[in-house]
Design a protein around this motif. Structure first.
Motif, PDB file in Angstrom:
ATOM      1  N   PHE A  97       0.837  -1.207   0.000  1.00  0.00           N
ATOM      2  CA  PHE A  97       0.000   0.000   0.000  1.00  0.00           C
ATOM      3  C   PHE A  97       0.868   1.252   0.000  1.00  0.00           C
ATOM      4  O   PHE A  97       0.557   2.239  -0.678  1.00  0.00           O
ATOM      5  N   ILE A  98       1.970   1.209   0.744  1.00  0.00           N
ATOM      6  CA  ILE A  98       2.890   2.353   0.778  1.00  0.00           C
ATOM      7  C   ILE A  98       3.499   2.602  -0.601  1.00  0.00           C
ATOM      8  O   ILE A  98       3.843   3.751  -0.933  1.00  0.00           O
ATOM      9  N   LEU A  99       3.621   1.564  -1.432  1.00  0.00           N
ATOM     10  CA  LEU A  99       4.217   1.720  -2.771  1.00  0.00           C
ATOM     11  C   LEU A  99       3.305   2.444  -3.757  1.00  0.00           C
ATOM     12  O   LEU A  99       3.745   2.786  -4.850  1.00  0.00           O
ATOM     13  N   LEU A 100       2.053   2.643  -3.411  1.00  0.00           N
ATOM     14  CA  LEU A 100       1.148   3.331  -4.342  1.00  0.00           C
ATOM     15  C   LEU A 100       1.635   4.757  -4.555  1.00  0.00           C
ATOM     16  O   LEU A 100       1.953   5.473  -3.602  1.00  0.00           O
TER      17      LEU A 100
ATOM     18  N   PRO B 166       2.421   9.716 -10.760  1.00  0.00           N
ATOM     19  CA  PRO B 166       3.421  10.350  -9.886  1.00  0.00           C
ATOM     20  C   PRO B 166       4.567   9.399  -9.559  1.00  0.00           C
ATOM     21  O   PRO B 166       4.423   8.175  -9.600  1.00  0.00           O
ATOM     22  N   VAL B 167       5.687   9.970  -9.227  1.00  0.00           N
ATOM     23  CA  VAL B 167       6.864   9.180  -8.894  1.00  0.00           C
ATOM     24  C   VAL B 167       6.684   8.516  -7.526  1.00  0.00           C
ATOM     25  O   VAL B 167       5.998   9.053  -6.648  1.00  0.00           O
ATOM     26  N   ILE B 168       7.268   7.347  -7.365  1.00  0.00           N
ATOM     27  CA  ILE B 168       7.323   6.676  -6.058  1.00  0.00           C
ATOM     28  C   ILE B 168       8.638   7.080  -5.416  1.00  0.00           C
ATOM     29  O   ILE B 168       9.716   6.741  -5.905  1.00  0.00           O
ATOM     30  N   HIS B 169       8.580   7.830  -4.348  1.00  0.00           N
ATOM     31  CA  HIS B 169       9.787   8.367  -3.729  1.00  0.00           C
ATOM     32  C   HIS B 169      10.642   7.244  -3.151  1.00  0.00           C
ATOM     33  O   HIS B 169      10.139   6.181  -2.762  1.00  0.00           O
ATOM     34  N   LEU B 170      11.928   7.489  -3.074  1.00  0.00           N
ATOM     35  CA  LEU B 170      12.859   6.476  -2.590  1.00  0.00           C
ATOM     36  C   LEU B 170      12.533   6.074  -1.153  1.00  0.00           C
ATOM     37  O   LEU B 170      12.663   4.896  -0.783  1.00  0.00           O
ATOM     38  N   ALA B 171      12.096   7.046  -0.346  1.00  0.00           N
ATOM     39  CA  ALA B 171      11.724   6.718   1.034  1.00  0.00           C
ATOM     40  C   ALA B 171      10.546   5.746   1.063  1.00  0.00           C
ATOM     41  O   ALA B 171      10.495   4.846   1.915  1.00  0.00           O
ATOM     42  N   GLN B 172       9.601   5.924   0.133  1.00  0.00           N
ATOM     43  CA  GLN B 172       8.485   4.982   0.033  1.00  0.00           C
ATOM     44  C   GLN B 172       8.995   3.575  -0.273  1.00  0.00           C
ATOM     45  O   GLN B 172       8.573   2.592   0.343  1.00  0.00           O
TER      46      GLN B 172
ATOM     47  N   SER C 227       8.717   0.378   2.161  1.00  0.00           N
ATOM     48  CA  SER C 227       7.951  -0.765   1.676  1.00  0.00           C
ATOM     49  C   SER C 227       8.809  -2.033   1.679  1.00  0.00           C
ATOM     50  O   SER C 227       8.359  -3.098   2.127  1.00  0.00           O
ATOM     51  N   ALA C 228      10.039  -1.930   1.184  1.00  0.00           N
ATOM     52  CA  ALA C 228      10.925  -3.094   1.135  1.00  0.00           C
ATOM     53  C   ALA C 228      11.196  -3.631   2.536  1.00  0.00           C
ATOM     54  O   ALA C 228      11.231  -4.854   2.749  1.00  0.00           O
ATOM     55  N   THR C 229      11.364  -2.735   3.501  1.00  0.00           N
ATOM     56  CA  THR C 229      11.602  -3.173   4.881  1.00  0.00           C
ATOM     57  C   THR C 229      10.417  -3.954   5.435  1.00  0.00           C
ATOM     58  O   THR C 229      10.583  -5.004   6.065  1.00  0.00           O
TER      59      THR C 229
END
Length: 455
Positions: free
Chosen positions: A286-289, A346-352, A356-358
């Motif tokens: 969901f955070i990756l959206l 929109p771009v998926i920010h690196l922090a997202q 998400s990966a974590t």
């Protein structure tokens, strides 16, 4: 009912099977117990070595394929990678069923010999004068076929451990795989094995849950490189380096989760951990959206007549103007214009991505080992080779269909649709787990309930 299930998750299959217990007095000696765990640790080492070999080879497939056969393209690479999972999916039920009726050293020895021969073929696929890519395809398929012995490994561990030991044993096996056969029939205690009572609904549901767990991680691994290249305008070299670092960190995270989860399972039970892991995975996707009003850099390389997507002239002009000042001699980077969604997503920010990966790195290993553990407990003390073969086959199928699904959806509709569909799939899986939650109990509890109903 739920409390009974939780208690049963912490109990041996048919009583206390620890060394020195009354039920094992005269049945399993201390030496027998040590020998049993010595065999299990040999399997841990075997799984570790196999996983290291897989990791080393998988990183070299694409450059090796390009070198031995210039006619091979990226689409054929997909078939080469998928052939491993196809081979494993076919072999797992065969080896599993074989181990039910014959000493386990037979399927293990045969599978290892197949793996050795397949890797030798892989090493010499450059030798033939033509059709080299097809030899590589066959070699990888045979390597996967040999890797079908994981069903035998899991069934041995399930059969050679008590229910009390099983979560720890399964977690250790999974940890060996994340870090990177010589056995006869399982040396379990010679106890009476009750017939019947296996809950087939729980068996099928666990196979579905395991399929989804591997499906979502396979698609995450697949989409990571193209996603970062599109979103952050990374070159191929940068994407390989940075994404490799991300996946390596996830591997370390998974090992820590595998080691700690066996302690947590004693407190709350396997079903609760599986449910929590799925929820964490859902939050991660969901955070990756993509949100916001910042858009990725557009890559114009390879744009030809009639290839412009259905966008307004103003949008193209503005985007072209923004990229016109960049050097022309460098490798083109950014989101390809052929992907129409690049202009409005929109771009998926690196922090997202990192957050998400974590989260996925926490949820996936928890769901993985709990699926195996619950499955082995549901099956009980019967020979589990065939059943473990089907579970392994479902995981191999997930590693085939996951990349196919995400690559098609991502290419045509972009990350918003891709990750929304993944969130929907995980939500349906959580619903399925809720429906069958009370049925995912150990064989021992189901046996006791049936005995009580008969009496």
């Amino acid at each position: 009912m739920a409390n009974l299930g939780t208690e049963a998750e912490r109990e041996p299959l048919l009583g206390d099977h620890t060394p020195g217990s009354r039920e094992l007095d005269g049945i399993e000696t201390e030496e027998h117990y040590k020998s049993r765990w010595r065999s299990i640790r040999i399997l841990y080492f075997t799984v570790f070595i196999s996983s290291v070999g897989f990791s080393i080879v998988i990183m070299s497939i694409w450059p090796y394929l390009q070198k031995i056969d210039p006619t091979a393209d990226a689409s054929f690479l997909g078939w080469v990678i998928a052939s491993f999972s196809v081979g494993q999916m076919v072999a797992s039920p065969i080896f599993g069923l074989w181990s039910n009726y014959r000493p386990r050293r037979e399927p293990l020895t045969v599978s290892i010999l197949i793996s050795v021969a397949a890797n030798c073929l892989y090493a010499y696929v450059h030798a033939p004068a033509s059709h080299n890519k097809y030899y590589m395809l066959a070699a990888r398929g045979l390597v996967g076929f040999g890797a079908g012995n994981v069903a035998v490994v899991r069934s041995y561990i399930a059969g050679a451990t008590s229910l009390q030991e099983r979560t720890s044993a399964m977690a250790n096996t999974s940890a060996c795989q994340a870090l990177g056969f010589i056995l006869g029939p399982a040396s379990t205690a010679e106890i009476h094995i009750p017939q019947g009572y296996i809950d087939q609904v729980a068996v099928v549901a666990t196979n579905v849950l395991f399929f989804v767990v591997l499906f979502i991680f396979a698609l995450f691994e697949t989409i990571l490189t193209p996603l970062t290249m599109d979103m952050y305008a990374w070159t191929r070299e940068q994407a390989v380096l940075y994404d490799g670092i991300i996946l390596a960190c996830l591997g370390i995270e998974a090992v820590l989760i595998f080691m700690g989860i066996k302690l947590l399972s004693k407190q709350i039970g396997e079903r609760a951990i599986l449910l929590g892991g799925l929820i964490v995975v859902w939050v991660g996707f969901f955070i990756l959206l993509p949100w916001g009003n910042q858009f990725p850099k557009i890559q114009w390389e390879g744009l030809h007549n009639n290839s412009i997507p259905n966008v307004t002239f103003g949008e193209i002009a503005v985007t072209f103007w923004k990229s016109s000042g960049e050097g022309q001699n460098e490798e083109p980077t950014g989101c390809a214009i052929q992907q129409a969604w690049c202009l409005y997503t929109p771009v998926i920010h690196l922090a997202q991505l990192l957050t998400s990966a974590t989260l996925i790195g926490v949820g996936y290993p928890a769901c993985n080992v709990m699926s195996y553990t619950l499955y082995s407990k549901i099956l009980g003390p019967k020979p589990q080779g065939a059943y473990m073969g089907w579970l392994t086959a479902s995981g191999s199928g997930a590693r085939i269909f996951g990349p196919m699904f995400i690559s098609q959806v991502y290419a045509y509709w972009g990350p918003r649709w891709a990750f929304s569909l993944v969130c929907g799939i995980v939500l349906l899986t959580i619903t399925l787990l809720g429906v069958v939650y009370n049925r995912l109990v150990a064989f021992s509890l189901r046996h006791e309930r049936n005995q009580e109903s008969i009496n």
